[in-house]
Motif scaffolding. Sequence first.
Motif, PDB file in Angstrom:
ATOM      1  N   ALA A 375      52.460  62.762  25.092  1.00  0.00           N
ATOM      2  CA  ALA A 375      51.226  62.585  25.855  1.00  0.00           C
ATOM      3  C   ALA A 375      50.230  63.701  25.568  1.00  0.00           C
ATOM      4  O   ALA A 375      49.008  63.494  25.616  1.00  0.00           O
ATOM      5  N   PRO A 379      47.021  61.915  23.355  1.00  0.00           N
ATOM      6  CA  PRO A 379      46.704  61.225  24.616  1.00  0.00           C
ATOM      7  C   PRO A 379      46.308  59.760  24.417  1.00  0.00           C
ATOM      8  O   PRO A 379      46.621  58.920  25.267  1.00  0.00           O
ATOM      9  N   VAL A 380      45.643  59.462  23.308  1.00  0.00           N
ATOM     10  CA  VAL A 380      45.244  58.070  23.055  1.00  0.00           C
ATOM     11  C   VAL A 380      46.478  57.197  22.864  1.00  0.00           C
ATOM     12  O   VAL A 380      46.576  56.096  23.425  1.00  0.00           O
ATOM     13  N   THR A 383      48.135  56.573  26.143  1.00  0.00           N
ATOM     14  CA  THR A 383      47.405  55.571  26.931  1.00  0.00           C
ATOM     15  C   THR A 383      47.725  54.165  26.455  1.00  0.00           C
ATOM     16  O   THR A 383      47.953  53.249  27.268  1.00  0.00           O
ATOM     17  N   PHE A 386      51.227  53.232  27.600  1.00  0.00           N
ATOM     18  CA  PHE A 386      51.302  53.008  29.053  1.00  0.00           C
ATOM     19  C   PHE A 386      50.723  51.645  29.423  1.00  0.00           C
ATOM     20  O   PHE A 386      51.337  50.888  30.187  1.00  0.00           O
ATOM     21  N   VAL A 387      49.557  51.325  28.875  1.00  0.00           N
ATOM     22  CA  VAL A 387      48.925  50.041  29.193  1.00  0.00           C
ATOM     23  C   VAL A 387      49.796  48.878  28.733  1.00  0.00           C
ATOM     24  O   VAL A 387      50.030  47.912  29.480  1.00  0.00           O
ATOM     25  N   TRP A 441      58.589  56.228  28.714  1.00  0.00           N
ATOM     26  CA  TRP A 441      57.418  57.042  29.063  1.00  0.00           C
ATOM     27  C   TRP A 441      57.837  58.440  29.515  1.00  0.00           C
ATOM     28  O   TRP A 441      57.264  59.443  29.084  1.00  0.00           O
TER      29      TRP A 441
END
Length: 545
Positions: A375, A379-380, A383, A386-387, A441
């Motif tokens: 993460a 970070p992208v 994300t 996670f989505v 995650w």
Amino acid sequence: MSPTDFPVPDLVPMPVLLPLLGAALTLAFRRSPRLQRGVSIAVLAAVVAVAGVLVWQTDVNGPQVLWLGAWQEPLGISLVADRLSALMLLVSGIVTLLVLVFAIGQGQADSDDETESETPLTIFHPTYLVLSAGVANAFLAGDLFNLFVGFEILLFSSYVLITLGGSAARIHAGTTYVVVSLLSSALFLVAIAAAYAATGTVNLAQLAIRIGDLAPGVALVLQLSLLTAFAIKAAVFPMSAWLPDSYPTAPAPVTAVFAGLLTKVGVYAIIRTQTLLFPDSPLQGLLMWAALLTMVIGILGAVSQSGLKRILSFTLVSHIGYMIFGIALATPEGTAGAIFYVAHHITIQTALFLITGLVERLAGTTSLDRLGGLAVASPVLATLFFVSAMNLSGIPPLSGFLAKVGLLDAGIELGTPLAWLLVVGGIVTSLLTLYALTKVWSQAFWRTLADAPRSTGSADAPRDHTRDGEPDTDPATESAGALLLDTRPRALPRTMLGATAAMTLVGLLITVVAGPLFAYTQRAATDLMSRDPYVTSVLPVEVRR
């Protein structure tokens, strides 16, 4: 004449012909990677455009039919696009296009000189386009033998793709895949021969009429034969053990397109034959048990793994159970839910495997025991994972939640004890999917790398290359760098990241258009259950017997 009144049967073969023509051109341009890329992208973009037109036309004007070679019905080969096949063409076209962009980005990032890249692009582009043609041919086939041809095109092209790089693990996985595929193809061929012997035809529309005249025992044998062949290809339990051992070793884009599409071709064949040929199936209870066991055993396999690729492979198997759930209900609501779930799952599962490819590129491994801090490192990427993970798990208001609610509502509406058991199994599977992906995650993205139990701190430390049945470092990404030794933010190849983001956004787009899309799948399910729109579009009145 308005555009919506203009039938477009001549467009029906284009999703098959364009990739085949593109494959020939990319083979001719084998010394020019740039031309190969351009041709491949143009061809698949054209396929997406044609599929979009077919979705519109089939919804407005009904099924579009083309008899190849101008043979008289029903002697020739028919290609049929109805609401179901047109939607499958559109979703599969989008997926193959975005995965191709990802593969091109990977090739560019691996080597400045693509002729020296480990992945042989001279072979990849034509083979990938042939795979796309096989998928399209299977969706459009109007007879059993042409469907068999589509499966065989998939078989030989997918074997080439799954063994790219020539490593021992890939050859072993490819051999397993081919043996299982040949077995299912042999069963399918026997079923085709039996259908022709019993009815005198292999045309699906004619079979829909003539199978009703057969003795119940003969019809049951035909149904079991076809269902077994397609269940192997769709990875329905207990015929799903081959998948988690075959997919994880392939290159990232190949694994992504396989996970997104190939099993769904088997699911499509089950939907088509169960609704068109066997509308009053005596095997409804058997299919319900198969759906339940596929969901539960698949997800139990996922939660027991500690390798990201194998976790996703087992969730792939598990969520095939949701699709069989909808088919087994044998109601318009259940069939509509199954079709919606197929469209949702193709996009999300593909996105997750593309994300896995980026994780492997960034960290040099997909073993959760060696991962941490992603993460912070990207970070992208975090994300996107996670989505997509929340979408697959069925967290509201995402399309995964809407797809599951549609299936659960259909099961509750049917109201039988076995349907209620499936509803409970579906809820449990969704919760365990959330658990499995939350574990990913937590361990790969959220915790620090220092907390990873097998973090070495040195790229030269010994590694177990077969942990969880998948290599710690894929040979295709070995040159990208050693294991991630720190978690400072770093850039991933833009083309690969962009394709993955686009694939994730397609999954979110399904959420945005869920209302119109579900209405479309309901109309498709109504046509499938009634059978009349398909039969009357394919066969003139005088040749329907």
